[in-house]
Scaffold this active site. Structure first.
Site, PDB file in Angstrom:
ATOM      1  N   HIS A  69       0.841  -1.185   0.000  1.00 29.50           N
ATOM      2  CA  HIS A  69       0.000   0.000   0.000  1.00 29.50           C
ATOM      3  C   HIS A  69       0.879   1.238   0.000  1.00 29.50           C
ATOM      4  O   HIS A  69       2.043   1.195   0.401  1.00 29.50           O
ATOM      5  CB  HIS A  69      -0.920   0.026   1.224  1.00 29.50           C
ATOM      6  CG  HIS A  69      -0.203  -0.284   2.506  1.00 29.50           C
ATOM      7  ND1 HIS A  69      -0.164  -1.551   3.049  1.00 29.50           N
ATOM      8  CD2 HIS A  69       0.530   0.487   3.334  1.00 29.50           C
ATOM      9  CE1 HIS A  69       0.557  -1.546   4.161  1.00 29.50           C
ATOM     10  NE2 HIS A  69       0.984  -0.315   4.362  1.00 29.50           N
ATOM     11  N   ARG A 121      13.855  -5.440   4.052  1.00 31.87           N
ATOM     12  CA  ARG A 121      12.866  -6.068   4.917  1.00 31.87           C
ATOM     13  C   ARG A 121      11.526  -5.670   4.319  1.00 31.87           C
ATOM     14  O   ARG A 121      11.256  -4.484   4.089  1.00 31.87           O
ATOM     15  CB  ARG A 121      13.005  -5.564   6.354  1.00 31.87           C
ATOM     16  CG  ARG A 121      11.924  -6.089   7.322  1.00 31.87           C
ATOM     17  CD  ARG A 121      10.733  -5.175   7.373  1.00 31.87           C
ATOM     18  NE  ARG A 121       9.781  -5.524   8.417  1.00 31.87           N
ATOM     19  CZ  ARG A 121       8.582  -4.986   8.558  1.00 31.87           C
ATOM     20  NH1 ARG A 121       8.160  -4.054   7.715  1.00 31.87           N
ATOM     21  NH2 ARG A 121       7.779  -5.359   9.528  1.00 31.87           N
ATOM     22  N   ASP A 144       7.466  -5.366   4.194  1.00 33.33           N
ATOM     23  CA  ASP A 144       6.297  -5.208   5.042  1.00 33.33           C
ATOM     24  C   ASP A 144       5.121  -6.010   4.482  1.00 33.33           C
ATOM     25  O   ASP A 144       4.863  -5.981   3.270  1.00 33.33           O
ATOM     26  CB  ASP A 144       5.935  -3.716   5.111  1.00 33.33           C
ATOM     27  CG  ASP A 144       4.845  -3.418   6.102  1.00 33.33           C
ATOM     28  OD1 ASP A 144       5.037  -3.684   7.296  1.00 33.33           O
ATOM     29  OD2 ASP A 144       3.792  -2.891   5.679  1.00 33.33           O
ATOM     30  N   GLU A 174       8.296  -9.892   6.405  1.00 35.90           N
ATOM     31  CA  GLU A 174       7.577  -9.812   7.677  1.00 35.90           C
ATOM     32  C   GLU A 174       6.404 -10.790   7.639  1.00 35.90           C
ATOM     33  O   GLU A 174       5.311 -10.461   7.182  1.00 35.90           O
ATOM     34  CB  GLU A 174       7.066  -8.391   7.926  1.00 35.90           C
ATOM     35  CG  GLU A 174       6.352  -8.255   9.268  1.00 35.90           C
ATOM     36  CD  GLU A 174       5.282  -7.179   9.284  1.00 35.90           C
ATOM     37  OE1 GLU A 174       4.834  -6.815  10.382  1.00 35.90           O
ATOM     38  OE2 GLU A 174       4.877  -6.709   8.201  1.00 35.90           O
ATOM     39  N   HIS A 227       8.859  -2.736  16.685  1.00 33.26           N
ATOM     40  CA  HIS A 227       7.973  -1.568  16.749  1.00 33.26           C
ATOM     41  C   HIS A 227       6.506  -1.973  16.792  1.00 33.26           C
ATOM     42  O   HIS A 227       5.642  -1.119  17.018  1.00 33.26           O
ATOM     43  CB  HIS A 227       8.216  -0.671  15.532  1.00 33.26           C
ATOM     44  CG  HIS A 227       7.900  -1.338  14.229  1.00 33.26           C
ATOM     45  ND1 HIS A 227       8.641  -2.387  13.714  1.00 33.26           N
ATOM     46  CD2 HIS A 227       6.916  -1.116  13.328  1.00 33.26           C
ATOM     47  CE1 HIS A 227       8.123  -2.765  12.570  1.00 33.26           C
ATOM     48  NE2 HIS A 227       7.071  -2.019  12.302  1.00 33.26           N
ATOM     49  N   ASP A 228       6.210  -3.251  16.572  1.00 29.37           N
ATOM     50  CA  ASP A 228       4.827  -3.737  16.582  1.00 29.37           C
ATOM     51  C   ASP A 228       4.465  -4.495  17.851  1.00 29.37           C
ATOM     52  O   ASP A 228       3.385  -5.093  17.920  1.00 29.37           O
ATOM     53  CB  ASP A 228       4.600  -4.665  15.379  1.00 29.37           C
ATOM     54  CG  ASP A 228       4.521  -3.907  14.065  1.00 29.37           C
ATOM     55  OD1 ASP A 228       3.995  -2.781  14.063  1.00 29.37           O
ATOM     56  OD2 ASP A 228       4.988  -4.431  13.046  1.00 29.37           O
ATOM     57  N   ASP A 286       1.907   0.687  20.909  1.00 28.35           N
ATOM     58  CA  ASP A 286       2.112   1.840  20.050  1.00 28.35           C
ATOM     59  C   ASP A 286       1.201   2.992  20.510  1.00 28.35           C
ATOM     60  O   ASP A 286       0.005   2.773  20.736  1.00 28.35           O
ATOM     61  CB  ASP A 286       1.768   1.418  18.612  1.00 28.35           C
ATOM     62  CG  ASP A 286       1.833   2.545  17.605  1.00 28.35           C
ATOM     63  OD1 ASP A 286       2.465   3.570  17.896  1.00 28.35           O
ATOM     64  OD2 ASP A 286       1.234   2.379  16.522  1.00 28.35           O
ATOM     65  N   ARG A 335       7.616   3.197  21.047  1.00 27.18           N
ATOM     66  CA  ARG A 335       8.456   3.921  20.089  1.00 27.18           C
ATOM     67  C   ARG A 335       8.995   5.205  20.727  1.00 27.18           C
ATOM     68  O   ARG A 335       9.068   6.259  20.098  1.00 27.18           O
ATOM     69  CB  ARG A 335       7.644   4.231  18.822  1.00 27.18           C
ATOM     70  CG  ARG A 335       7.070   2.973  18.176  1.00 27.18           C
ATOM     71  CD  ARG A 335       6.120   3.270  17.036  1.00 27.18           C
ATOM     72  NE  ARG A 335       5.558   2.015  16.509  1.00 27.18           N
ATOM     73  CZ  ARG A 335       4.722   1.952  15.473  1.00 27.18           C
ATOM     74  NH1 ARG A 335       4.346   3.070  14.865  1.00 27.18           N
ATOM     75  NH2 ARG A 335       4.249   0.786  15.061  1.00 27.18           N
TER      76      ARG A 335
END
Length: 476
Positions: free
Chosen positions: A124, A203, A205, A235, A318-319, A363, A367
């Site tokens: 996207h 990497r 996504d 990922e 980060h997730d 989140d 972060r």
């Protein structure tokens, strides 16, 4: 299919650029307003102003830690601080310093024999991407209408449910129409461009959401033509052997399943499973030593050796919530989990700040800006143990795929990483007087704590291992 050699010996460090360090000037157009305070809690929309000049300025810190490769979260022009809302795939975000800052970072990293891989978000775009903006402005008259899955006009991009396909129905993330030749060609140009610029891999996504294996095969061909040693990692949160070589397009995937086992074993009853369950980590298992060995053998058994040596092994990212927070503030457990990650087959990846015990929940709390005042907030125990494990990993053949169970008793295990490397893990609070099956002749030396083991009366013994610790034994 050929795979790169260098990741098997690497220690990766994942950096969220907006939150790492602010050091240089912006690119054009330069921001004119103030950034959020570095020390303040992060917000969903706020920018701290970290940049790629800042990453380059801290490379010596990473070298001292034992890092030899960097995985950067997205760096291309975007309206979001995390930059997963791409507005220009062929330009580095000006707030991060623009293309000049990436050029500087790559040059400085490569001068230190460090690699840098980029985050590719190809499922996207953001609403600010030229093709979507053109479609938004011109409706059905736009020649870019086949770049997206449009269900009606006018586009509902800023209110209500979008009338176009979007990632998780988020109107900020319109899904690209990969089967359109112009879209496909553009993304392949992007893939090749940044590898030729000097990046050492990608990497990728959410690659499963691009249900077009021919695209990913073409992606691999373009990247490997530009640099056969480029590293391609997807990922994917569950075991995915169909996506990796030899039958799939990726060299490796992000090995969250292996990390989930480490968390479940080391965290034991102290692990905040409710917090983890609200993230991509899901329901974490509660494993004793024997169950953890079973879990690990199953994960490793899903892939051939050539993939296991390249898997990007993750505890957090980060997730997910941060490691020390998942361990409810227990520094020894957090350090042990990182040590065990380093001791397993595959490539260890440390999310920025985990080595100093940076806390964080969901989140955007996970972060936070990196606090560079080490006297005030750094957790010396975790950092010291990560540095020591990185040093041992560089010295011993831990980049192999060998993994053999030796002993499991309660929350204690021993496993071999080849003929001359033995790992003992005490995930209990009480000390463990080691007594293991003899493994050939010769004495074993501890590389972290300096003890020794020898075969006596049918058992390998001679050392009391402290609770919540790991030792690497080397037979010279």
């Amino acid at each position: 299919m050929s795979t790169p050699a260098w990741p098997a010996k690497a220690v990766f460090y994942q950096i969220f650029p907006d939150r790492f360090f602010r050091a240089g000037g912006a690119g054009l157009p330069a921001p004119a307003g103030a950034f959020e305070s570095w020390q303040s809690p992060p917000t969903v929309r706020g920018f701290k102003g970290g940049d790629l000049w800042g990453v380059a300025a801290k490379l010596d810190y990473l070298v001292d830690l034992g890092v030899s490769a960097i995985y950067l979260n997205p760096i291309f022009a975007s309206s979001a601080n995390h930059r997963y809302h791409t507005s220009d795939y062929l330009r580095v975000d000006p707030i991060l310093g623009g293309d000049a800052a990436l050029r500087h970072l790559l040059d400085q990293a490569h001068a230190r024999d460090m690699k840098v891989i980029l985050d590719g978000v190809f499922n996207h775009s953001g609403r600010g991407f030229f093709a979507f903006n053109h479609l938004l402005e011109n409706g059905p008259a736009s020649p870019y209408r086949d770049w997206y899955y449009v269900k009606g006009f006018p586009l509902r991009a800023y209110g209500g449910k979008p009338n176009y396909a979007a990632w998780w129905d988020n109107p900020e993330l319109p899904k690209l129409r990969i089967e359109t030749p112009a879209v496909r060609d553009y993304l392949l140009v992007v893939a090749e461009h940044w590898i030729r610029f000097g990046a050492d891999g990608w990497r990728l996504d959410v690659p499963e959401e691009i249900n077009d294996m021919e695209f990913w095969v073409a992606f691999r061909e373009r990247v490997k033509d530009a640099n056969p040693e480029a590293y391609i990692v997807g990922e994917i949160w569950q075991p995915a052997p169909d996506w990796t070589v030899p039958q799939g397009p990726f060299d490796a995937v992000m090995n969250y399943p292996l990390g989930r086992g480490v968390l479940g074993f080391v965290g034991s009853a102290e692990l905040d499973r409710a917090l983890a369950a609200q993230s991509g980590l899901g329901e974490l298992p509660n494993l004793d030593g024997s169950a953890w060995l079973d879990w690990t053998e199953k994960i490793l058994g899903a892939y051939p050796d050539e993939v296991n040596r390249l898997q990007l092994n993750m505890l957090t990212s980060h997730d997910t919530p941060r490691l020390l927070t998942l361990m409810r503030g227990d520094s020894s457990r957090a350090a042990l989990a990182l040590e065990l990650l380093f001791a397993l087959p595959g490539v260890p990846n440390v999310y920025y700040g985990e080595e100093i015990g940076l806390p964080g929940g969901h989140d955007p709390d996970n972060r936070r800006a990196f606090p560079w005042d080490e006297r005030a907030v750094w957790n010396d125990e975790i950092r010291r143990r990560v540095r020591a494990m990185a040093r041992v990993r560089a010295e011993l053949p831990l980049g192999s795929t060998a993994f053999e169970r030796v002993v499991a008793a309660g929350n204690r295990v021993a496993f071999a990483r080849g003929r001359d490397v033995l790992v003992t893990v005490n995930a209990a609070a009480e000390p463990w007087w080691l007594r293991l099956p003899c493994r050939g002749e010769g004495a074993w030396r501890g590389r972290l704590y300096g003890g020794s083991l020898s075969c006596d009366s049918g058992g390998l013994s001679g050392f009391e291992q402290a609770g919540m610790s790991l030792e690497i034994w080397w037979r010279s």
